[in-house]
Design an enzyme around this catalytic site. Structure first.
Site, mmCIF file in Angstrom:
data_model
loop_
_atom_site.group_PDB
_atom_site.id
_atom_site.type_symbol
_atom_site.label_atom_id
_atom_site.label_comp_id
_atom_site.label_asym_id
_atom_site.label_seq_id
_atom_site.Cartn_x
_atom_site.Cartn_y
_atom_site.Cartn_z
ATOM 1 N N ILE A 95 39.531 33.360 28.834
ATOM 2 C CA ILE A 95 40.825 33.854 29.294
ATOM 3 C C ILE A 95 40.690 34.455 30.683
ATOM 4 C CG2 ILE A 95 42.760 35.369 28.735
ATOM 5 C CD1 ILE A 95 41.417 35.507 25.878
ATOM 6 N N CYS A 96 41.638 34.095 31.537
ATOM 7 C CA CYS A 96 41.665 34.722 32.863
ATOM 8 C C CYS A 96 42.722 35.814 32.842
ATOM 9 C CB CYS A 96 41.997 33.687 33.929
ATOM 10 S SG CYS A 96 42.181 34.379 35.561
ATOM 11 N N LEU A 97 42.264 37.029 32.732
ATOM 12 C CA LEU A 97 43.210 38.146 32.620
ATOM 13 C C LEU A 97 42.596 39.350 33.328
ATOM 14 C CD1 LEU A 97 45.873 39.062 31.345
ATOM 15 C CD2 LEU A 97 44.592 39.718 29.319
#
Lengths: 680, 149
Positions: free
Chosen positions: B85-87
């Site tokens: 996840i890119c968060l």
């Protein structure tokens, strides 16, 4: 010969005073005090004159050949006539010296004489009195002038120079020398005092002079100005900068530091933004003061730490002005993680969620454990150097120094900024590679890439081999005549013209059939690639040769040391005499480094009028270097005989190198070189 | 190593007052390892889907963020095919004051608001920008195919 001081009369003194006043020298010409002072001076001087005359004549009678100067000096070292201090301007001075109430002229001068005779009987001045004198001197400079204005010109120049010498920017040291002699000749006033001061000046002057020598030393065209800074210097610069900005912004130092780091130490931009939108700037930097509670450790009843969910009553907690409060252990742990694991320093944010406030260094110092302080400050210093374009770390391993050089990136096609770190490493400020004069950074990058590229191998093959005109096999000629017979297809052809051998007729081994149709196409196709390749190889071989030699630097150096000790034992030469080998070794290394890059430079150089001069310079240097290198390799027993020759050659090499570098650098700056590539 | 008080408290709270649409259950043999399910938010292509994730609390949690990964295949510009996840809050914007529940809520919010300008799965992001409707349809298809309740 006897040199006597000439004392001015009271009238003269007053005239001088007026003159001085007209020239703008401070001078208090109030009626009573001046008259009193002048008359006292007059009496004192006359009395002294008589005494001196008597002494001098006796002395000159007894010792006609002894110079009088020291005697006069000792005798005339009137302490700066205490009563001359005008009462109004030097209350401090009077309080430290013998205060005399304004009595009659006679009594006062008597008192004066007494103090003076006590002073003169002591051969050297007692330290406390010296102090008194100096103290008096400082505030009462103008008052002191009249007695010492014997030759007004000199005295004025003394005043001038005094001011000058106090300022480091003074540049005029000539009058100082004159004045010195004038004083020793004639000064009857504050001779010893001024001599003491001159000692100070002399020191300052020496420092100044040596400084002047450095700046006066001709800067060579290929040299750039740079300074080396130690970590302490860098720390100091930061502190100074913060200090200045602190006043301008009216912010506490830690906030100023945060702001400066945020603006990459660009003070102008910070100030501009700050004046424009103060709140915005502060908010972005996380310095907005929207909640109360200052940065300190305290116990808060009923507090639960959001990080470790501890809720003990006696928990030490900490919060910055943003109010995000955590227990002290968690805060410390957080900061330690940031510093140790993530290498952050200047931009550590508050651990609170969505909080942009930067942890200031004061809070950090308070919270971070002792062992991390050093690391933290090192990281801070690092960001300072990284943020500023004119500062770079020396790339040598374990070197702590940073280099300050004003050369901008866009100037790199015109200048090759080579800097020499205090650790001994010489490197290019532009690209941080080791020094590569005279080739500019762009060319160096291209050249290195070209040399690394494997494409050159293919080029080599195509240049050094030919294909059989019939079957196309690749053939490298490894000797013999031009009559080739292909191993595979047994085709016979001429290596020179690539034509069929049978067409050669009887002119075997001597191909003169240049225009022959059969070989024309084959030659044409290969000619181009071969030519460019040969050109490359020409330069590359020479480049590689010098690089190889440069890589053997260490060996050479060790060899030198061994030879030097050998020479000392076998040839009976002293240590100082064998230093020529060391000098030669260094010159060789330096010149080879330069030569190496001249070949990369030359590879990209398009021919014009200047290239010939360049090639001549290059040739000269190379020949000199090879000569010196040859001598350097000679067995030890011959070395002592070659000493003079080697010393000459060494300095010749160094000179040729300077000439070559100067020439290339000048033309580079002027944009005179034409390159066959665009390297910007 | 004893489990820090913080993790115990967080787990207790996750059990006692679960977040609607989100569940996180620790493994019995490793209390730092959680099985997570997140319901696709309504009004999004992931509606009606239930996504499985794994969550691991590293040793220096909460100083470092938890490691979270999608186990269910999902078509999303900020989630790659390995489920990473890119968060921001899982990386640079992590704060030790954040918790498992806040992180999972952020992930749920990410499902509702994909950000193709900061992509992790480039092909998905490209499609998302060029033909959003088609991309959303694919996401919907994938949801029914892989994340069926």
């Amino acid at each position: 010969m006897c040199i006597l001081p000439v004392f001015p009369t009271q009238q003269e003194l007053r005239e001088m005073a007026k003159e001085a006043a007209a020239k703008g020298v401070l001078w208090k010409d109030t009626s009573f005090s001046t008259v009193l002072r002048d008359s006292i001076v007059d009496v004192v001087r006359r009395w002294w004159l008589l005494r001196i005359l008597a002494w001098e004549s006796w002395l000159s009678f007894l010792f006609p050949n002894v110079a009088r100067l020291p005697v006069s000096q000792v005798l005339h070292h009137d302490p700066p006539l205490v009563p001359l201090v005008p009462p109004a301007s030097s209350a401090a001075g009077l309080s430290t010296t013998t205060t005399t109430p304004p009595l009659t002229r006679k009594r006062k001068s008597l008192a004066d004489e007494q103090t003076k005779s006590t002073l003169t009987t002591e051969t050297a001045q007692a330290p406390p009195k010296k102090k008194v004198q100096r103290k008096v001197k400082a505030p009462a400079k103008p008052a002191e002038e009249p007695p010492s204005i014997l030759t007004p010109k000199t005295e004025l120049s003394l005043m001038d120079s005094e001011e000058e010498f106090n300022s480091p920017a003074s540049s005029d040291d000539e009058p100082m020398v004159d004045m010195d002699s004038d004083l020793s000749d004639q000064d009857a006033g504050t001779c010893i005092d001024s001599e003491l001061d001159f000692d100070d000046y002399d020191e300052g002057d020496m420092g100044f002079e040596s400084q002047g020598n450095i700046t006066k030393k001709q800067k060579l065209p290929y040299e750039v100005d740079f300074k080396i800074y130690s970590p302490e210097d860098i720390q100091r610069f930061q502190d100074n900068e913060i200090d200045e900005v602190k006043h301008l912004l009216g912010q506490p130092p830690q906030n100023s530091a945060i702001l400066l780091r945020r603006f990459r130490w660009n003070r102008e931009r910070l100030l501009e933004k700050y004046m424009e939108k103060q709140m915005e700037v502060l908010d972005e930097a996380g310095l907005k003061e929207d909640e109360s509670g200052s940065s300190r450790i305290q116990k808060v009843p009923g507090f639960v730490c959001d990080i470790c969910v501890s809720d003990e009553d006696d928990l030490d907690t900490f919060a910055m002005k943003c109010g995000h409060r955590f227990c002290i252990e968690c805060y410390k742990h957080y900061l330690a993680t940031k510093i140790k694991d993530e290498g952050e320093a200047a931009r550590i944010r508050c651990p609170g969620q969505d909080c942009n406030r930067i942890v200031d260094s004061k809070s950090l110092d308070m919270l971070v454990e002792e062992d991390l302080h050093a690391r933290y400050h090192e990281l801070l210093t690092r960001t300072y150097v990284d943020d500023l374009d004119n500062l770079k770390w020396c790339p040598a391993p374990n070197c702590k120094y940073a280099v300050d050089c004003k050369v901008k990136n866009r100037e790199l096609s015109r200048i090759v900024p080579t800097v020499h770190c205090d650790c001994g490493h010489a490197f290019c400020f532009g690209c941080a590679l080791s020094e590569h004069q005279p080739a500019p950074c762009g060319l160096v990058k291209r050249w290195m890439k070209k040399c690394e590229d494997d494409s050159e191998t293919a080029n080599w093959i195509s240049a050094n081999t030919k294909e059989c005109p019939k079957c196309g096999s690749t053939i490298e000629k490894n000797g013999g005549c031009n009559h080739m017979t292909c191993r595979k297809c047994r085709n016979e052809f001429c290596w020179m013209c690539m034509g069929v051998w049978s067409e050669h007729g009887t002119s075997w081994y001597n191909c003169n059939r240049f225009e022959e149709k059969s070989g024309h196409d084959a030659r044409d196709a290969q000619a181009k690639s071969r030519q460019s390749l040969e050109r490359y190889l020409h330069y590359y071989n020479r480049y590689a040769n010098h690089e190889q030699s440069a890589k053997l630097d260490k060996d050479i150096y060790l060899k030198t040391e061994k030879k030097m000790t050998q020479l000392q034992t076998t040839a009976g030469m002293s240590w100082i005499e064998v230093q020529f080998l060391e000098a030669a070794s260094q010159a060789l290394q330096r010149c080879r480094q330069t030569l190496k890059w001249t070949y990369a430079f030359a590879f990209y150089l398009a021919r014009n009028n200047k290239t010939e001069i360049f090639e001549d310079n290059q040739k000269d240097l190379e020949m000199a270097v090879e000569n010196l290198s040859e001598m350097f390799e000679k067995p030890v027993d011959q070395l002592s005989g070659l000493r003079v020759e080697m010393v000459d050659k060494t300095s010749y090499c160094n000179r040729r190198r300077i000439i070559l570098l100067s020439d290339t650098a000048e033309n580079l700056k002027a944009g005179e070189w034409e390159f066959n590539v665009d390297f910007n | 190593m004893a489990l820090p008080k913080r993790i115990i408290k967080e787990t207790e709270r996750l059990m006692a007052e679960p977040v609607p649409g989100i569940s996180a259950v620790p493994h019995e043999d490793n209390l730092r390892y959680f099985d997570v399910t997140i319901d696709g938010p309504s009004q999004s292509p992931y509606e009606q889907g239930t996504f499985k994730l794994e969550l691991f609390l590293p040793d220096d949690y909460p100083m470092t963020p938890p490691k979270v990964r999608f186990l269910t295949k999902i078509y999303h510009p900020n989630i790659d095919k390995l489920g990473r996840i890119c968060l921001d809050v899982l990386k640079s914007n992590w704060s030790p004051a954040l918790q498992i529940r806040t992180i999972l809520l952020s992930i749920q919010a990410l499902l509702g608001a994909p950000n193709p300008d900061d992509p992790l799965a480039n092909d998905v992001a490209k499609r998302w920008k060029e033909d959003q409707n088609a991309a959303i349809q694919t996401a919907r298809d994938w949801t029914t195919q892989y994340a069926k309740k």
